[in-house]
Write a protein that holds these residues in place. Sequence first.
Motif, mmCIF file in Angstrom:
data_model
loop_
_atom_site.group_PDB
_atom_site.id
_atom_site.type_symbol
_atom_site.label_atom_id
_atom_site.label_comp_id
_atom_site.label_asym_id
_atom_site.label_seq_id
_atom_site.Cartn_x
_atom_site.Cartn_y
_atom_site.Cartn_z
ATOM 1 N N GLY A 52 -84.648 -64.531 -13.933
ATOM 2 C CA GLY A 52 -84.735 -63.278 -13.921
ATOM 3 C C GLY A 52 -83.913 -62.735 -12.947
ATOM 4 N N ASP A 53 -83.157 -63.378 -11.572
ATOM 5 C CA ASP A 53 -82.761 -63.186 -10.326
ATOM 6 C C ASP A 53 -81.449 -62.414 -11.268
ATOM 7 O OD1 ASP A 53 -84.301 -64.283 -9.545
ATOM 8 O OD2 ASP A 53 -83.227 -65.907 -7.955
ATOM 9 N N THR A 54 -81.034 -61.478 -10.376
ATOM 10 C CA THR A 54 -79.754 -60.653 -10.841
ATOM 11 C C THR A 54 -78.993 -61.000 -10.214
ATOM 12 O OG1 THR A 54 -81.557 -58.726 -11.916
ATOM 13 C CG2 THR A 54 -78.836 -58.256 -11.239
ATOM 14 N N ILE A 55 -77.264 -60.780 -9.893
ATOM 15 C CA ILE A 55 -75.667 -60.891 -9.050
ATOM 16 C C ILE A 55 -75.725 -60.098 -9.904
ATOM 17 C CG2 ILE A 55 -74.219 -62.478 -8.694
ATOM 18 C CD1 ILE A 55 -75.570 -64.787 -9.853
ATOM 19 N N HIS A 56 -75.707 -59.415 -8.893
ATOM 20 C CA HIS A 56 -74.096 -58.161 -9.072
ATOM 21 C C HIS A 56 -72.461 -58.467 -8.525
ATOM 22 C CE1 HIS A 56 -77.340 -55.593 -9.400
ATOM 23 N NE2 HIS A 56 -77.719 -55.872 -8.274
ATOM 24 N N LYS A 114 -84.145 -61.454 -5.448
ATOM 25 C CA LYS A 114 -83.678 -60.628 -5.135
ATOM 26 C C LYS A 114 -82.458 -60.054 -5.774
ATOM 27 C CE LYS A 114 -87.126 -60.549 -1.139
ATOM 28 N NZ LYS A 114 -87.005 -60.405 0.643
ATOM 29 N N GLN A 115 -81.973 -58.713 -5.829
ATOM 30 C CA GLN A 115 -81.100 -58.639 -6.597
ATOM 31 C C GLN A 115 -80.482 -58.215 -4.865
ATOM 32 O OE1 GLN A 115 -80.897 -54.456 -8.037
ATOM 33 N NE2 GLN A 115 -82.517 -55.085 -9.675
ATOM 34 N N ARG A 116 -78.954 -57.941 -5.559
ATOM 35 C CA ARG A 116 -78.205 -58.708 -4.811
ATOM 36 C C ARG A 116 -76.229 -57.771 -4.224
ATOM 37 N NH1 ARG A 116 -75.482 -64.137 -2.871
ATOM 38 N NH2 ARG A 116 -76.781 -65.130 -3.910
ATOM 39 N N SER A 136 -73.833 -56.381 -13.804
ATOM 40 C CA SER A 136 -75.066 -57.104 -13.250
ATOM 41 C C SER A 136 -75.266 -58.586 -13.876
ATOM 42 C CB SER A 136 -76.193 -56.282 -13.715
ATOM 43 O OG SER A 136 -75.924 -54.832 -12.814
ATOM 44 N N VAL A 137 -75.223 -59.309 -13.606
ATOM 45 C CA VAL A 137 -75.255 -60.522 -14.273
ATOM 46 C C VAL A 137 -76.926 -61.086 -13.677
ATOM 47 C CG1 VAL A 137 -75.225 -63.373 -14.776
ATOM 48 C CG2 VAL A 137 -73.391 -61.220 -13.386
ATOM 49 N N ILE A 138 -78.080 -61.365 -15.167
ATOM 50 C CA ILE A 138 -79.133 -61.372 -15.052
ATOM 51 C C ILE A 138 -79.205 -63.448 -15.618
ATOM 52 C CG2 ILE A 138 -81.342 -60.827 -15.853
ATOM 53 C CD1 ILE A 138 -80.369 -58.164 -16.439
#
Length: 690
Positions: free
Chosen positions: A109-113, A6-8, A148-150
């Motif tokens: 594919g996870d996204t870290i903001h 999930k997006q963070r 955004s880091v993917i």
Amino acid sequence: MKTAGKQRSVIPKSPRQDARLTVTGPPPIPSLYCMASPTHIGGPQKPLIHNAGKLVAMAASTGAALVSIVSFLYSYGVIGKSASHQTIGNLGAAWVGLRPLADTAYSIGDTIHLAATITDKSGALLVGAQPTWVSENPRVAVVLADGSVIAEGPGSTTISVAVANLIARSRIVVRQTVISVDVVGVANDTTPVVAEGERKPLRAIPRDARNHPVIGLTPQWRLDDTSVATIDTLGAVTGTMAGRTIATATVNGVSGRSPLTVVATAAGLTTVAGGSQRALAGGLLPQAVVVRVTSRRARPVEGVLVKFRLTDGQGSLEPSSAITDADGRVRTVWTLGDLPGRQTLFATVERIDSALAIGAEAEPVGANTRLTVLTEHASGAAGHEVTDTIAIRVSDSTGRALADVPVSWVALDGGRSTALDARSDSLGEARARWTLGPKAGTQRLRAQVGSGHGKGAVPPATVRATAQAGAAVGLVVVSGDAQRGAAGEPLAKALVLRVVDSAGNGVADAELELSPSEGTVPDTSIHTDSLGIARIHWTLGHAAGDHSLAVHLDGMNRLLKMTAVARPAAPANLSFDDAAGESRNTHARGKHLVALVTDAYGNPVPDARLSFSTRSGNVTPSRAVSDAKGRVKVSWTLGGKPGDQSLLGSVQGTDVRGSLVVPGAGTPLHTPAKAASAKGSSTKTSKKRS
């Protein structure tokens, strides 16, 4: 804290208000041109009003421009002490911060903001700065312009943000967590199929929450039914027997399952029926050809395509291919080609390397086949091999040689044959060696082309040879030995001898030397006829008893002895004599006599029937049979009348007579047998009558 997949959203922890950096332009600067632009008022211009209006307009315009300038200076932190200011580019940036300093993604594919904070030297946030984002290892993660880091792959990387010469960093780790495991075959088939005896690898693909494969992990393998198949630690499955089972792969405590099917595949091809048949060339075989496809465990395999093929010119098939039934069988009907000889059908299956060859024999048709004997006037010693090789030639009615046709040989007269060629060669010829039988004379060897059975079969050819007798090595008595005959007379039957070789064949023109112990033969040296037979006519000697005839053959160490028994001839003499110990008193009233019967050679004649009589007195017995020595004992009682008295005897069935006379006074007269015979009282007048 981050949740995988999930997006963070990251909440800044700075005492100041953190905000994702958004670059915006400065507020619009009032145009000074507006202040200088005259304002025209419609209508007629009046000097006083006109001047007053100008002054008011100019004052308003100037005030607005001043307000704009002050507002601009305040917004960008030139004047005033506001908590945040806008900036032009990176102008005025004195510090940059990045949140969070480290984080972990658990799926590709996870996204870290990430949030970057930029302040001026007084700590006020600068809005509108333009930071530069960089990922140290893009294969692990990439960063977008908005921070955004993917996650791209497992590993770790450093994300940097730069504003002018200011840099902040955050450590990002991508560590995939196994959520599911896929079990597939080498071609990514989800229901892998393995043949009996075949070895195939399975693949376990662990996946994260976003269904990306997790690499570098070793699965543990297990099969529910190990009687169907086995699996090693590398996931290689070996089919054991047809059936189904479940393959399970476990990675980090997460298991995946896949159905595994073991099928019975074609491993062998055998003939069930219809092999080694015979039919006339060009004819239909009486039985369909049936083959069976089996697995490695010899079980029938259903649903396999079997193809049949023939060499060119060897007939036709119907069908030329078929699918095996539940028993693994297929069948085809074969019509042979027109040429006689061996013909072959081949059955093939895709997964079996070698073809199954099924042979059939095309019999030559009698009406279209010719046999020619190539060996004539053969000869040899009986019981020995003929010097010449026996040969025949097989051709059709046009004279074309027929090759590869079976030829069998049979010696008909006790010999034996050995085929040098079981089939005719390219010239249509077949040969054999012939050992003659032990019997001399004409012998036969039969050559049969094909089986010789059934309507339309080829008649056999017969080869003849002359078997010749070998050297004489023995004498064989055919007949005439141990005969009985009358003394001085030829034997009733000729003596028949046969001179033979080592094989028992009669030897022609062999010389025999004869030596009789008694009697005579026409010639003491005789020769055998064409059959090796010699006939001897033997006349016995005068003496009654055993006679012998010696026969000598060159090359024999021992003589052949033939025998005959000479019995007395017909009665010819009858005489009387006093019995042994009898007194010769002439005045005795009773006399004991012996009557003796002999043949012409003086041999006693046994079993002669005698009768006695007297004119005075009495004789006993009046009838008798001579004993083995030709004698009969007689008692004669003289009569009382004066004068000579006589005793008469005769051999019944003959004219042989004998008498004894006793004078009437004085000493009785004894007449010996010979004297009586000389006086005619006992004379042989004829042969004994039968």
